[in-house]
Write an enzyme that holds these catalytic residues in place. Sequence first.
Site, short mmCIF file in Angstrom:
data_model
loop_
_atom_site.label_atom_id
_atom_site.label_comp_id
_atom_site.label_asym_id
_atom_site.label_seq_id
_atom_site.Cartn_x
_atom_site.Cartn_y
_atom_site.Cartn_z
N ARG A 197 88.01 63.86 37.16
CA ARG A 197 88.86 63.10 38.18
C ARG A 197 90.17 63.53 37.67
O ARG A 197 90.87 64.34 38.59
CB ARG A 197 88.89 61.58 37.89
CG ARG A 197 89.27 60.87 38.73
CD ARG A 197 90.73 60.53 38.85
NE ARG A 197 91.29 59.91 37.53
CZ ARG A 197 92.76 59.81 37.39
NH1 ARG A 197 93.60 60.47 38.11
NH2 ARG A 197 92.87 59.46 36.30
N ASP A 198 90.83 63.23 36.62
CA ASP A 198 92.39 63.56 36.25
C ASP A 198 92.25 65.01 36.39
O ASP A 198 93.18 65.49 36.63
CB ASP A 198 92.72 62.83 35.02
CG ASP A 198 94.23 62.99 34.94
OD1 ASP A 198 95.07 63.31 35.80
OD2 ASP A 198 94.54 62.39 33.83
N HIS B 217 96.29 58.46 25.99
CA HIS B 217 96.18 59.54 26.93
C HIS B 217 97.29 60.49 27.06
O HIS B 217 98.55 60.15 27.50
CB HIS B 217 96.04 58.85 28.34
CG HIS B 217 95.80 59.81 29.68
ND1 HIS B 217 94.79 59.66 30.43
CD2 HIS B 217 96.62 60.58 29.99
CE1 HIS B 217 95.01 60.75 31.35
NE2 HIS B 217 96.00 61.24 31.02
N HIS C 184 99.22 64.16 27.72
CA HIS C 184 99.31 65.47 28.45
C HIS C 184 99.82 66.58 27.48
O HIS C 184 100.71 66.01 26.36
CB HIS C 184 100.12 65.22 29.68
CG HIS C 184 99.35 64.90 30.64
ND1 HIS C 184 98.82 65.46 31.90
CD2 HIS C 184 98.69 63.60 30.85
CE1 HIS C 184 98.12 64.53 32.82
NE2 HIS C 184 98.07 63.56 32.01
N CYS D 65 99.48 65.88 37.47
CA CYS D 65 99.53 64.70 38.30
C CYS D 65 100.24 65.09 39.55
O CYS D 65 101.59 65.71 39.52
CB CYS D 65 100.40 63.43 37.74
SG CYS D 65 100.57 62.25 38.65
#
Length: 298
Positions: free
Chosen positions: A16-17, A206, A208, A239
């Site tokens: 998904r991400d 979470h 990055h 994103c």
Amino acid sequence: MNSLPKNVTIIEVGARDGLQNEKRIVPTEVKLQFIKALQRAGITEMEITSFVSPKWVPQMSDHKEIVQSVTQSGRQFVLTPNEKGIHSAMELGVKSIAVFVGVSDSFNKKNINKTTSESMEELRPLIRQLKEQDIFVRACISTAFYCPFEGKIEPERTYEICQQFVDMGVDELSVADTIGMASPSESYELFSMISEKLPNVLLTAHFHDTRKMGLANIYAALQAGIHRYDCSAGGLGGCPFAPGATGNVATEDVLNMLDRLGIETGIQLDKLLEAVKIIEPYVSRPIETGMYTLSKSV
């Protein structure tokens, strides 16, 4: 050194991400092969798709087919941006739903055209409805450290959103360094504060890897007692509403670090790499990590 957890749960977000920002549409059958390979590797929790408008995120336009085709195994989250997405997911019998909000008003408006407070008010009755249906609710909190439009986010602002979600009855908080700007000291500070003040909710980190500090930030969060981490196989991600955000921390790199620290995950690294090889030909950039460069070996 603070004591580290003996076991860690990896929540795989690659399907998904990891894929949402890809301009090249990945065929549905390839996504399903990728997800099944991740399950074979021992992944028991993962985000498999999102119920968003194909106009804004065309990569996720096959979300219904993904949900209907994936074999149930552990928690399989779908991300839902609004009431329509939540009800669509419920109609398909989804049992684990992720909602999201940005701590930063500017980011939230870019993302879903609402202020943070407007989003929270909209989510309040929806979360109540989900919990009445015994659905597991994961709250994803974006721009928890830095915002691409507003800069640094004070920890108290992020904690306030976390507290509001807990008061609404969510089961899990996923607190995200959306643009990958956090430092290990900031990671330790924020996760120590949240875990101390909200001890009765699952807390997930979470990160990055924009500035290549993802692993360092995870190590700092481990020292703060966090034992759940969102990771993306191959380091895929980004994103569409956060300029400059690069991929998530690579699951394989996290597994390697945890293994060297003697921390169990229940995931087999060799099988995870097989999953990465499935998706690598379909993404726009070579998958490179500190361990290997897949494009040279497949």
